[in-house]
Design an enzyme around this catalytic site. Structure first.
Site, PDB file in Angstrom:
ATOM      1  N   LYS A 155       0.841  -1.210   0.000  1.00 13.03           N
ATOM      2  CA  LYS A 155       0.000   0.000   0.000  1.00 13.03           C
ATOM      3  C   LYS A 155       0.872   1.254   0.000  1.00 13.03           C
ATOM      4  CE  LYS A 155      -1.637   1.670   4.036  1.00 13.03           C
ATOM      5  NZ  LYS A 155      -1.391   3.110   4.265  1.00 13.03           N
ATOM      6  N   ARG A 210       0.143  14.869  12.916  1.00 10.01           N
ATOM      7  CA  ARG A 210       1.000  14.453  11.791  1.00 10.01           C
ATOM      8  C   ARG A 210       1.191  15.622  10.838  1.00 10.01           C
ATOM      9  NH1 ARG A 210      -0.459   8.500   9.706  1.00 10.01           N
ATOM     10  NH2 ARG A 210       1.522   8.802   8.676  1.00 10.01           N
ATOM     11  N   LEU A 245       7.763  19.368   6.827  1.00  5.70           N
ATOM     12  CA  LEU A 245       8.995  19.022   6.106  1.00  5.70           C
ATOM     13  C   LEU A 245       8.754  18.953   4.592  1.00  5.70           C
ATOM     14  CD1 LEU A 245      10.357  16.275   8.507  1.00  5.70           C
ATOM     15  CD2 LEU A 245      11.373  18.519   8.126  1.00  5.70           C
ATOM     16  N   ASP A 248       4.913   0.737  12.075  1.00  8.79           N
ATOM     17  CA  ASP A 248       3.701   0.095  11.545  1.00  8.79           C
ATOM     18  C   ASP A 248       3.527  -1.345  12.039  1.00  8.79           C
ATOM     19  OD1 ASP A 248       2.934   2.362  10.234  1.00  8.79           O
ATOM     20  OD2 ASP A 248       3.489   1.686   8.229  1.00  8.79           O
TER      21      ASP A 248
HETATM   22  C1  UD1 Z   1       4.592   6.728   6.175  1.00 12.59           C
HETATM   23  C2  UD1 Z   1       3.671   5.540   6.076  1.00 12.59           C
HETATM   24  C3  UD1 Z   1       3.167   5.134   7.457  1.00 12.59           C
HETATM   25  C4  UD1 Z   1       4.341   4.933   8.417  1.00 12.59           C
HETATM   26  C5  UD1 Z   1       5.263   6.140   8.418  1.00 12.59           C
HETATM   27  C6  UD1 Z   1       6.524   5.929   9.235  1.00 12.59           C
HETATM   28  C7  UD1 Z   1       2.635   5.856   3.902  1.00 12.59           C
HETATM   29  C8  UD1 Z   1       1.399   6.089   3.128  1.00 12.59           C
HETATM   30  N1  UD1 Z   1       2.531   5.880   5.229  1.00 12.59           N
HETATM   31  O1  UD1 Z   1       3.813   7.811   6.658  1.00 12.59           O
HETATM   32  O2  UD1 Z   1       2.449   3.905   7.311  1.00 12.59           O
HETATM   33  O3  UD1 Z   1       3.840   4.738   9.731  1.00 12.59           O
HETATM   34  O4  UD1 Z   1       5.664   6.448   7.065  1.00 12.59           O
HETATM   35  O5  UD1 Z   1       7.202   4.804   8.780  1.00 12.59           O
HETATM   36  O6  UD1 Z   1       3.674   5.595   3.348  1.00 12.59           O
HETATM   37  N2  UD1 Z   1       6.966  14.454  10.401  1.00 12.59           N
HETATM   38  C9  UD1 Z   1       7.164  15.794  10.652  1.00 12.59           C
HETATM   39  N3  UD1 Z   1       6.979  16.683   9.626  1.00 12.59           N
HETATM   40  C10 UD1 Z   1       6.626  16.282   8.367  1.00 12.59           C
HETATM   41  C11 UD1 Z   1       6.430  14.910   8.127  1.00 12.59           C
HETATM   42  C12 UD1 Z   1       6.616  14.011   9.168  1.00 12.59           C
HETATM   43  O7  UD1 Z   1       7.475  16.171  11.761  1.00 12.59           O
HETATM   44  O8  UD1 Z   1       6.485  17.134   7.482  1.00 12.59           O
HETATM   45  C13 UD1 Z   1       7.141  13.481  11.486  1.00 12.59           C
HETATM   46  C14 UD1 Z   1       5.858  12.687  11.750  1.00 12.59           C
HETATM   47  O9  UD1 Z   1       4.983  13.371  12.605  1.00 12.59           O
HETATM   48  C15 UD1 Z   1       6.419  11.430  12.363  1.00 12.59           C
HETATM   49  C16 UD1 Z   1       7.731  11.233  11.596  1.00 12.59           C
HETATM   50  O10 UD1 Z   1       8.063  12.509  11.071  1.00 12.59           O
HETATM   51  O11 UD1 Z   1       6.697  11.628  13.725  1.00 12.59           O
HETATM   52  C17 UD1 Z   1       7.666  10.213  10.484  1.00 12.59           C
HETATM   53  O12 UD1 Z   1       6.542  10.497   9.641  1.00 12.59           O
HETATM   54  P1  UD1 Z   1       6.542  10.195   8.084  1.00 12.59           P
HETATM   55  O13 UD1 Z   1       7.692   9.322   7.727  1.00 12.59           O
HETATM   56  O14 UD1 Z   1       6.372  11.455   7.333  1.00 12.59           O
HETATM   57  O15 UD1 Z   1       5.212   9.355   7.912  1.00 12.59           O
HETATM   58  P2  UD1 Z   1       4.400   9.284   6.575  1.00 12.59           P
HETATM   59  O16 UD1 Z   1       5.332   9.385   5.428  1.00 12.59           O
HETATM   60  O17 UD1 Z   1       3.230  10.180   6.625  1.00 12.59           O
END
Ligand code: UD1
Length: 419
Positions: free
Chosen positions: A22, A120, A124, A306
């Site tokens: 997914k 969330r 970034l 996950d």
């Molecule tokens: C993806 C996965 C999700 C998984 C996660 C971490 C998809 C569709 N989803 O989510 O299943 O749990 O990776 O492996 O691929 N963060 C920030 N600022 C940002 C973005 C993220 O602070 O702009 C933080 C988030 O709050 C979190 C961490 O970074 O604490 C990791 O998040 P991120 O890797 O971005 O998760 P997703 O890519 O949304």
């Protein structure tokens, strides 16, 4: 709302075919926006999150055809504004921003919804687009981005929780059509990022270093259509391995990439299970003794957030005291209260769960609150005494293709009650 009834106490055995990932498929489908030419993506799982993404692409003007796991998309003429009603249903819809910026130099998307696993942000992603020369404005729940001159730059994807997976993909998708070279520092190393990069390379993009902390992208003028098969879903595979650990005599997950799963199979072996790897299959059997574990969730290649909820379900019935610390999403513990309702002995101390194993859980009505939490409750129900009623199963359908049917084929007794 549908619910799932898990009648506990039935042993699992046999083999289960794992679906396409997914988390790979979502950004890859979004990446088809980068070309006017047709693209064919295979091994696309049949999930509600995928359905939302395809609906968004159709609303943006793409021609979308789907038949048994193969999706054909032609994004000849596209709009740059995504409709709120669909975007709000899924956080991953944010990954249309990068391709829209790359191709059309503008994008308007509602701020994302999705799993309720704490705050969330997408700061970034936005900072990355700004580094490439985009102007970002957030108002009325929408983010509007304009990038008349998208230029390569040095971009950092580091946060205090590690890197960002979708953020890395998003910036990569914008940068492939930017002028000049982009270097992403602190890039996410997840296999899903590599899969996206491989699809972009098949479309004509110039990308080096995907799968490491530093990705270099040399912008090209345009991309062309391509065919791509999505990688196996390592989280679905991990979930079935934990199901095998909880209630299995011998469970094999097939069509997987074992290299992507070592952060899950290693702790399972440490906990005493017999793990056998053979080609694209992994088999789990009970071992002579069971031990408690100490686990920390971290970005790939470490133990994945996950899989945290599913592992909590296993450790809840593993003798001794286990400790799981959640470093990626520190508030991702909604399953704990529900597992406790089933008799688990878990003490939540900040972002650390201290789990004292009990011999058996007991079935109870429980509420799924996010995708992986709901999987954990189904797994807990496999071992529990009596029936576990998992409500709000739409969460589970977002990320698992027919989990009830697949578990039943292994010997579980699960009913889906339609609302
Ligand atoms: C993806 C996965 C999700 C998984 C996660 C971490 C998809 C569709 N989803 O989510 O299943 O749990 O990776 O492996 O691929 N963060 C920030 N600022 C940002 C973005 C993220 O602070 O702009 C933080 C988030 O709050 C979190 C961490 O970074 O604490 C990791 O998040 P991120 O890797 O971005 O998760 P997703 O890519 O949304």
């Amino acid at each position: 709302m549908d619910k799932i009834l898990v009648h506990g106490g039935h042993r699992l055995s046999g083999s289960v075919k794992i679906s396409g990932s997914k988390n790979s498929a979502l950004p890859i489908l979004a990446a088809t926006l980068l070309t006017k030419e047709p693209c064919t993506i295979s091994r696309v799982p049949d999930l509600s999150d995928i359905h939302y993404m395809l609906t968004i692409l159709s609303e943006l003007g793409c021609e979308v055809e789907r038949a048994s796991g193969v999706v054909q998309i032609k994004a000849e003429k596209i709009k740059t504004e995504a409709p709120y009603e669909i975007v709000r249903k899924m956080r991953a819809s944010v990954c249309i921003l990068g391709p829209l910026l790359g191709r059309e130099h503008e994008a308007t998307v509602s701020l994302p919804g999705g799993c309720v696993i704490g705050d969330r942000p997408i700061d970034l992603h936005l900072r990355g687009f700004e580094a490439l020369g985009a102007a970002v404005r957030v108002s009325g729940g929408n983010v509007k981005i304009l990038a008349p001159n998208l230029r390569g730059a040095k971009v950092s994807m580091r946060s205090k929780f590690g890197s960002t997976v979708l953020g890395t993909g998003n910036v990569m998708m914008a940068a492939v059509l930017a002028e000049g070279t982009t270097v992403i520092d602190g890039a996410a190393e997840e296999p899903e990022v590599v899969d996206l990069a491989n699809f972009l390379i098949a479309m004509g993009a110039k990308i080096e270093g995907a799968g490491t902390r530093k990705i270099s992208i040399e912008g090209v003028k345009e991309l062309h259509g391509a065919k791509h098969e999505v990688i196996p879903d390592r989280i679905e595979a991990g979930t079935f391995l934990v199901a095998g650990a909880i209630s299995g005599d011998e469970v094999t997950v097939s069509r997987v990439n074992p290299a992507h799963l070592s952060a899950v199979t290693e702790p399972l072996a440490e906990a005493g299970f017999d793990i056998r790897l053979a080609g694209n299959q992994i088999t789990i059997r009970p071992g002579a003794k069971r031990s408690a574990l100490k686990l920390d969730t971290v970005p790939y290649p470490g133990f994945p957030t996950d899989m945290q909820a599913q592992m909590c379900a296993l450790l809840a019935i593993t003798g001794g005291i286990s400790v799981i610390t959640e470093n990626v999403f520190p508030q991702r513990f909604m399953h704990i209260a529900e597992l406790k309702r089933m008799g688990a002995n878990i003490d939540l101390q900040g972002s650390t769960a201290v789990i004292k194993g009990v011999p058996q859980l007991s079935g109870a009505p429980v509420m799924a609150s996010d995708l992986r939490a709901s999987a954990a409750l189904v797994l807990a129900g496999l071992q529990a005494d009596g029936t576990t009623e998992v409500n709000r199963v739409y969460h589970i359908d977002r990320g698992y293709e027919s989990i009830d049917e697949k578990l039943n084929e292994l010997g579980a007794h699960i009913e889906r009650v339609k609302a």
